[in-house]
Design a protein around this motif. Structure first.
Motif, PDB file in Angstrom:
ATOM      1  N   MET A  38       0.938  -1.195  -0.022  1.00 24.07           N
ATOM      2  CA  MET A  38      -0.065   0.188  -0.081  1.00 24.07           C
ATOM      3  C   MET A  38       1.061   1.236  -0.004  1.00 24.07           C
ATOM      4  N   THR A  39       2.060   1.231   0.834  1.00 21.74           N
ATOM      5  CA  THR A  39       2.784   2.500   0.694  1.00 21.74           C
ATOM      6  C   THR A  39       3.345   2.537  -0.684  1.00 21.74           C
ATOM      7  N   ASP A  40       3.788   1.731  -1.337  1.00 23.07           N
ATOM      8  CA  ASP A  40       4.396   1.688  -2.933  1.00 23.07           C
ATOM      9  C   ASP A  40       3.201   2.349  -3.586  1.00 23.07           C
ATOM     10  N   MET A  41       1.977   1.852  -3.443  1.00 23.00           N
ATOM     11  CA  MET A  41       0.956   2.394  -4.467  1.00 23.00           C
ATOM     12  C   MET A  41       0.504   3.763  -3.983  1.00 23.00           C
ATOM     13  N   MET A  42       0.491   4.127  -2.994  1.00 28.12           N
ATOM     14  CA  MET A  42      -0.027   5.256  -2.467  1.00 28.12           C
ATOM     15  C   MET A  42       1.332   6.547  -3.116  1.00 28.12           C
ATOM     16  N   SER A  43       2.588   5.903  -3.017  1.00 26.73           N
ATOM     17  CA  SER A  43       3.601   6.903  -3.250  1.00 26.73           C
ATOM     18  C   SER A  43       3.546   7.095  -4.843  1.00 26.73           C
ATOM     19  N   LYS A  44       3.007   6.114  -5.600  1.00 25.70           N
ATOM     20  CA  LYS A  44       2.764   6.151  -7.064  1.00 25.70           C
ATOM     21  C   LYS A  44       1.541   7.112  -7.414  1.00 25.70           C
ATOM     22  N   PHE A  45       0.521   6.914  -6.548  1.00 25.88           N
ATOM     23  CA  PHE A  45      -0.789   7.740  -6.727  1.00 25.88           C
ATOM     24  C   PHE A  45      -0.458   9.277  -6.417  1.00 25.88           C
ATOM     25  N   ILE A  46       0.478   9.553  -5.396  1.00 27.88           N
ATOM     26  CA  ILE A  46       0.883  10.873  -5.271  1.00 27.88           C
ATOM     27  C   ILE A  46       1.474  11.436  -6.351  1.00 27.88           C
ATOM     28  N   ALA A  47       2.518  10.599  -6.974  1.00 30.57           N
ATOM     29  CA  ALA A  47       3.117  10.905  -8.201  1.00 30.57           C
ATOM     30  C   ALA A  47       2.175  11.285  -9.496  1.00 30.57           C
ATOM     31  N   LEU A  48       1.206  10.606  -9.375  1.00 30.02           N
ATOM     32  CA  LEU A  48      -0.007  10.692 -10.447  1.00 30.02           C
ATOM     33  C   LEU A  48      -0.632  12.029 -10.201  1.00 30.02           C
ATOM     34  N   VAL A  49      -0.866  12.220  -8.878  1.00 30.71           N
ATOM     35  CA  VAL A  49      -1.620  13.490  -8.736  1.00 30.71           C
ATOM     36  C   VAL A  49      -0.773  14.623  -8.863  1.00 30.71           C
ATOM     37  N   SER A  50       0.416  14.466  -9.073  1.00 31.09           N
ATOM     38  CA  SER A  50       1.293  15.627  -9.045  1.00 31.09           C
ATOM     39  C   SER A  50       1.468  16.052 -10.556  1.00 31.09           C
ATOM     40  N   TYR A  51       1.400  15.007 -11.468  1.00 29.77           N
ATOM     41  CA  TYR A  51       1.556  15.435 -13.015  1.00 29.77           C
ATOM     42  C   TYR A  51       0.074  15.261 -13.615  1.00 29.77           C
ATOM     43  N   LYS A  52      -0.758  14.749 -13.263  1.00 33.80           N
ATOM     44  CA  LYS A  52      -2.006  14.676 -13.913  1.00 33.80           C
ATOM     45  C   LYS A  52      -3.139  15.151 -13.301  1.00 33.80           C
ATOM     46  N   LEU A  53      -3.970  16.131 -13.567  1.00 33.96           N
ATOM     47  CA  LEU A  53      -5.055  16.893 -13.164  1.00 33.96           C
ATOM     48  C   LEU A  53      -6.140  15.859 -13.305  1.00 33.96           C
ATOM     49  N   PRO A  54      -7.177  16.081 -12.156  1.00 32.82           N
ATOM     50  CA  PRO A  54      -8.297  15.097 -12.235  1.00 32.82           C
ATOM     51  C   PRO A  54      -9.222  15.257 -13.631  1.00 32.82           C
ATOM     52  N   ASP A  55     -10.018  14.463 -13.869  1.00 35.14           N
ATOM     53  CA  ASP A  55     -10.704  14.850 -15.310  1.00 35.14           C
ATOM     54  C   ASP A  55     -11.708  15.930 -15.283  1.00 35.14           C
ATOM     55  N   ASP A  56     -12.330  16.244 -14.090  1.00 30.38           N
ATOM     56  CA  ASP A  56     -13.064  17.429 -13.931  1.00 30.38           C
ATOM     57  C   ASP A  56     -12.525  18.573 -14.298  1.00 30.38           C
ATOM     58  N   VAL A  57     -11.286  18.825 -13.728  1.00 30.80           N
ATOM     59  CA  VAL A  57     -10.497  19.970 -13.881  1.00 30.80           C
ATOM     60  C   VAL A  57     -10.020  20.372 -15.331  1.00 30.80           C
ATOM     61  N   GLU A  58      -9.483  19.050 -15.922  1.00 34.43           N
ATOM     62  CA  GLU A  58      -8.837  19.108 -17.332  1.00 34.43           C
ATOM     63  C   GLU A  58     -10.278  19.557 -18.216  1.00 34.43           C
ATOM     64  N   ASN A  59     -11.150  18.927 -17.946  1.00 31.76           N
ATOM     65  CA  ASN A  59     -12.305  19.344 -18.948  1.00 31.76           C
ATOM     66  C   ASN A  59     -13.137  20.600 -18.903  1.00 31.76           C
ATOM     67  N   LYS A  60     -12.752  21.074 -17.353  1.00 37.52           N
ATOM     68  CA  LYS A  60     -13.445  22.835 -17.238  1.00 37.52           C
ATOM     69  C   LYS A  60     -12.228  23.768 -17.740  1.00 37.52           C
ATOM     70  N   LEU A  61     -11.093  23.299 -17.657  1.00 41.76           N
ATOM     71  CA  LEU A  61      -9.913  24.123 -18.278  1.00 41.76           C
ATOM     72  C   LEU A  61     -10.120  24.218 -19.666  1.00 41.76           C
ATOM     73  N   LYS A  62     -10.392  23.129 -20.352  1.00 43.21           N
ATOM     74  CA  LYS A  62     -10.654  23.156 -21.722  1.00 43.21           C
ATOM     75  C   LYS A  62     -11.937  24.112 -22.218  1.00 43.21           C
ATOM     76  N   GLU A  63     -13.012  23.726 -21.394  1.00 45.12           N
ATOM     77  CA  GLU A  63     -14.087  24.538 -21.753  1.00 45.12           C
ATOM     78  C   GLU A  63     -13.812  26.064 -21.665  1.00 45.12           C
ATOM     79  N   LEU A  64     -13.259  26.467 -20.479  1.00 43.81           N
ATOM     80  CA  LEU A  64     -12.978  27.947 -20.252  1.00 43.81           C
ATOM     81  C   LEU A  64     -12.187  28.485 -21.421  1.00 43.81           C
ATOM     82  N   SER A  65     -11.037  27.483 -21.746  1.00 50.09           N
ATOM     83  CA  SER A  65     -10.161  28.107 -22.742  1.00 50.09           C
ATOM     84  C   SER A  65     -11.157  28.349 -24.237  1.00 50.09           C
ATOM     85  N   ASP A  66     -11.870  27.323 -24.186  1.00 52.60           N
ATOM     86  CA  ASP A  66     -12.778  27.569 -25.613  1.00 52.60           C
ATOM     87  C   ASP A  66     -13.644  28.598 -25.622  1.00 52.60           C
TER      88      ASP A  66
END
Ligand code: SF4
Length: 299
Positions: free
Chosen positions: A10-38
């Motif tokens: 679990m420590t290993d998976m949470m460490s990888k999950f923290i890395a993911l959160v650092s470099y990939k925004l959640p889907d709702d934020v990605e979609n909203k930024l695209k909408e605001l940009s458009d």
């Protein structure tokens, strides 16, 4: 798997999950930024949105944090009473933050207050912050992981109002903070508003509001109305991306409330920035996981 192996896994998976959160925004934020940009017509604002998108693409490709400020890690946990690692969970989360600090890598953001030294590990007295909720008759755990950056934490404030000041003063309090400090938090913002009895209940509610999707609405009709009014009001300031003017200021406004003392209205505001790095992962009792905020992504 014995207990030691489960903890390591679990420590290993949470460490990888923290890395993911650092470099990939959640889907709702990605979609909203695209909408605001458009929607944006201001040429400078449009260029900034395009740069944000390019930044995100590179962060994912290189697996490197999308902002240099990877924040102080905060975890909001809903843990079933029968989750097998309930007693070890705090240690698992602290160790995973340290592991991710080395591997991702994360910026060193834990300075011991008054002693004024950086631990260099992102672990310090009370950091990472861990907030618990225990769920009856469940053997799974849901973990919201959030990177509380300096700029996006800066507009945060809480106060307690006299009940006679009413909900109008709640709105005024939030608007005052947004017009004075909102620009520091790298707009477009996700604004979290908490209402409760006292400063700490309101403050926790305001941070929980940032865990909700940018498009979500409060189930309470009046709170939902306040969300809409605040969203329109803050958008009217026209902060635009990075505060350099534009059509919109916010990705959304979320209000979370609990019941309150009849003689008080505790109110708090917290902001998330455009790089709103939050993720939710759920583990079952065998440590099978589901990432709820980033569809189709595996660790
Ligand atoms: S406010 Fe957000 S995007 Fe801006 S520097 Fe801080 S963490 Fe990075």
């Amino acid at each position: 798997m014995n207990n030691k192996q489960q903890i390591e896994k679990m420590t290993d998976m949470m460490s990888k999950f923290i890395a993911l959160v650092s470099y990939k925004l959640p889907d709702d934020v990605e979609n909203k930024l695209k909408e605001l940009s458009d929607e944006e017509t201001n040429p400078l604002a449009k260029t900034i949105y395009n740069t944000m998108e390019e930044n995100q693409n590179l962060a994912q490709e290189l697996k490197r944090p999308s902002c240099q400020d990877t924040g102080v890690l905060q975890f909001f946990i809903k843990c079933g009473q029968n989750f097998p690692l309930i007693g070890q969970l705090e240690k698992i989360l602290r160790d995973s933050v340290y592991q991710s600090t080395l591997d991702t890598p994360l910026r060193h953001n834990s300075v011991e207050t008054f002693d004024e030294y950086n631990t260099g590990k992102n672990i310090g007295k009370g950091t990472p912050s861990i907030f618990w909720e225990i769920e009856e008759e469940s053997d799974k755990v849901e973990i919201y992981t959030y990177m509380a950056g300096g700029g996006c934490s800066l507009p945060g404030a809480a106060t307690v109002l006299m009940p006679g000041e009413g909900y109008e003063t709640v709105v005024k309090f939030v608007l005052d903070r947004m017009t004075s400090y909102g620009i520091n938090a790298c707009p477009p913002l996700l604004v979290g508003v908490g209402v409760g009895t006292s400063v700490e209940t309101a403050a926790l509610n305001s941070k929980l509001a940032l865990m909700r999707s940018v498009e979500s609405k409060s189930e309470n009709e009046n709170a939902a109305k306040m969300e809409k009014l605040l969203e329109d009001g803050i958008n009217a300031i026209g902060l635009g991306p990075q505060g350099l003017k534009g059509a919109k200021s916010v990705m959304g406004v979320n209000v979370v409330n609990t019941a309150r003392h009849p003689s008080t209205i505790g109110v708090a505001v917290n902001t998330g920035c455009w790089s709103h790095r939050r993720g939710k992962i759920t583990f079952d009792s065998d440590l099978n996981y589901e990432i709820n905020t980033h569809k189709g992504v595996k660790l």
